[in-house]
Scaffold this active site. Structure first.
Site, mmCIF file in Angstrom:
data_model
loop_
_atom_site.group_PDB
_atom_site.id
_atom_site.type_symbol
_atom_site.label_atom_id
_atom_site.label_comp_id
_atom_site.label_asym_id
_atom_site.label_seq_id
_atom_site.Cartn_x
_atom_site.Cartn_y
_atom_site.Cartn_z
ATOM 1 N N ARG A 61 -40.816 5.144 -34.123
ATOM 2 C CA ARG A 61 -41.234 6.525 -34.365
ATOM 3 C C ARG A 61 -42.322 6.955 -33.379
ATOM 4 N NH1 ARG A 61 -44.852 8.560 -39.175
ATOM 5 N NH2 ARG A 61 -44.434 10.798 -39.193
ATOM 6 N N HIS A 65 -42.243 10.226 -30.992
ATOM 7 C CA HIS A 65 -43.291 11.242 -31.034
ATOM 8 C C HIS A 65 -43.997 11.375 -29.690
ATOM 9 C CE1 HIS A 65 -43.963 11.743 -35.651
ATOM 10 N NE2 HIS A 65 -42.689 11.612 -35.341
ATOM 11 N N ASP A 66 -44.152 10.264 -28.999
ATOM 12 C CA ASP A 66 -44.787 10.319 -27.687
ATOM 13 C C ASP A 66 -43.937 11.128 -26.711
ATOM 14 O OD1 ASP A 66 -46.707 9.651 -25.668
ATOM 15 O OD2 ASP A 66 -45.372 8.074 -24.948
ATOM 16 N N VAL A 69 -43.891 15.114 -26.796
ATOM 17 C CA VAL A 69 -45.084 15.882 -26.418
ATOM 18 C C VAL A 69 -45.473 15.493 -24.998
ATOM 19 C CG1 VAL A 69 -47.433 16.548 -27.032
ATOM 20 C CG2 VAL A 69 -45.833 15.854 -28.830
ATOM 21 N N GLY A 71 -43.679 14.601 -22.669
ATOM 22 C CA GLY A 71 -42.881 13.505 -22.173
ATOM 23 C C GLY A 71 -43.432 12.146 -22.577
ATOM 24 N N ASP A 73 -45.466 9.651 -22.064
ATOM 25 C CA ASP A 73 -46.630 9.401 -21.197
ATOM 26 C C ASP A 73 -47.797 8.729 -21.913
ATOM 27 O OD1 ASP A 73 -47.548 11.450 -22.803
ATOM 28 O OD2 ASP A 73 -48.318 12.675 -21.158
ATOM 29 N N ASN A 93 -48.376 13.131 -36.769
ATOM 30 C CA ASN A 93 -48.858 11.805 -36.381
ATOM 31 C C ASN A 93 -49.879 11.206 -37.339
ATOM 32 O OD1 ASN A 93 -47.256 11.746 -34.060
ATOM 33 N ND2 ASN A 93 -48.796 12.878 -32.882
ATOM 34 N N PRO A 161 -40.304 17.579 -33.859
ATOM 35 C CA PRO A 161 -39.467 18.187 -34.901
ATOM 36 C C PRO A 161 -39.981 17.828 -36.298
ATOM 37 C CG PRO A 161 -38.123 17.100 -33.243
ATOM 38 C CD PRO A 161 -39.530 16.694 -32.973
ATOM 39 N N HIS A 191 -33.374 6.663 -38.730
ATOM 40 C CA HIS A 191 -33.787 6.746 -40.135
ATOM 41 C C HIS A 191 -33.129 5.664 -40.985
ATOM 42 C CE1 HIS A 191 -35.004 11.286 -39.816
ATOM 43 N NE2 HIS A 191 -35.787 10.473 -39.134
ATOM 44 N N THR A 192 -32.316 4.827 -40.371
ATOM 45 C CA THR A 192 -31.744 3.698 -41.102
ATOM 46 C C THR A 192 -32.805 2.652 -41.421
ATOM 47 O OG1 THR A 192 -29.962 2.052 -41.111
ATOM 48 C CG2 THR A 192 -31.098 2.378 -39.029
ATOM 49 N N ASP A 244 -33.640 4.898 -46.177
ATOM 50 C CA ASP A 244 -32.297 4.358 -46.379
ATOM 51 C C ASP A 244 -32.387 3.367 -47.536
ATOM 52 O OD1 ASP A 244 -29.779 3.304 -46.203
ATOM 53 O OD2 ASP A 244 -29.894 2.726 -44.101
ATOM 54 N N SER A 247 -31.626 -0.546 -47.942
ATOM 55 C CA SER A 247 -31.232 -1.070 -46.637
ATOM 56 C C SER A 247 -32.228 -0.653 -45.565
ATOM 57 C CB SER A 247 -29.827 -0.542 -46.294
ATOM 58 O OG SER A 247 -29.384 -0.999 -45.058
#
Length: 326
Positions: A61, A65-66, A69, A71, A73, A93, A161, A191-192, A244, A247
């Protein structure tokens, strides 16, 4: 030189610059400058993730997230100061974990090769290796990213998002990063593994349209279970829920099966069924072998890892991932 020739020369120069920047991101980038860099990351991951397998999802994640924003970096790692609220302070975050893990990796790499390996590359490599160690796909990670020097909470809020996005906003968010609908479906497959906190989806349980109602796109039996056993009130900010269920530590196709059963936890999960193209692709993945998803997910991750990267002389190699070089 006439105007046309001048334009051609300038355009050609831009192509050369663009090509060289892309060439700077390559497999084995540190082969000469820090030959053991990737092995150091891999060994550390193999030593610690088996004892803390739930950390794989946060590291994955963090990479996502990096990249969304400014790219990929490493700007997500920068601490806030008295003059600046960094990305860490952004709403998306505030539940991120694994910063200390990245810091420990950075310390090992600095000891081996001072000032050589970027924090951005460490995030990318750690995410890949952590997922692989828990049995997930392995993907290529071309390296050579450089670290950004700007980190802003508002940009995190505006670019990452949100779990409440509908399909249109989700598609636009990904398109802004050069990612298409196939990438959207595949990357959602992350998200699994992992967990969420109630505030990310309780709007679907208690106040979907602002009238105290429930999201009709969420399976009513699943919603009832969540209300009874997990997010018992709309103001629960501490309870965690598996994305999930049953699982959440295994990289498999169960997430997509839940999405088709209207049991995806977030609005963004449900959104995948609101478009004929993405729904058809989800169905195709469910009907196919896990190996096919793993292969396609790997390609999508490599593509995401190239989003707006800084290479060459752009950016810096941070000595401390949490602080911009002085």
């Amino acid at each position: 030189m006439d105007n046309i020739s001048y334009v051609v020369v300038i355009f050609s120069a831009l192509l050369v610059l663009f090509g060289s920047a892309q060439a700077d991101l390559k497999l084995g980038f540190y082969g000469q400058t820090c030959p053991n860099a990737e092995q150091i990351v891999s060994d550390f991951i193999k030593k610690h993730i088996p004892n803390s397998p739930t950390l794989a999802a946060p590291l994955l994640r963090m990479h996502f997230h990096d990249c969304f924003v400014r790219g990929c970096d490493g700007s997500v790692l920068i601490n806030s100061t008295s003059n600046n609220q960094a990305e860490k302070a952004g709403v998306p975050n505030q539940t991120l974990r694994g910063f200390d893990f990245i810091d420990r990796l950075k310390s090992l790499l600095e000891a081996a090769c001072p000032g050589v390996v970027s924090c951005a590359d460490i995030i990318a490599l750690a995410a890949r290796d952590a997922v692989s160690v828990i049995g997930g796909p392995f993907w290529n990670v071309p390296t050579g990213r450089r670290d950004g020097t700007i980190s802003n909470a508002t940009e995190a809020n505006n670019n990452i998002p949100a779990p409440t996005f509908n399909f249109t906003r989700l598609q636009t968010s990904f398109a802004n990063k050069g990612l298409n609908l196939t990438d959207l479906v595949l990357l959602s497959g992350a998200h699994t593994i992992g967990i969420s906190h109630c505030p990310s989806f309780t709007n679907r349980l208690y106040n979907f349209t602002g009238k105290g109602d429930q999201d009709p796109a969420l399976d009513s039996e699943y919603a009832a279970v969540l209300k009874k056993n997990k997010c018992k009130t709309q103001n629960d900010n501490t309870t965690i829920v598996e994305m999930d269920p049953g699982s959440f530590r295994t990289f498999d196709l169960d997430y997509y099966k839940l999405v088709l059963k209207r049991r995806g936890l977030f609005d963004t999960d449900s959104a995948l069924t609101m478009n004929s193209i993405t729904k058809a692709y989800v169905t195709k993945l469910v009907d196919g072998p896990l190996s096919e998803f793993s292969k396609e997910f790997a390609l999508a991750m490599e593509k995401m890892g190239r989003v707006e990267v800084k290479t060459g002389s752009v950016g810096e190699i941070r000595k401390n991932c949490a602080v911009v070089n002085s």
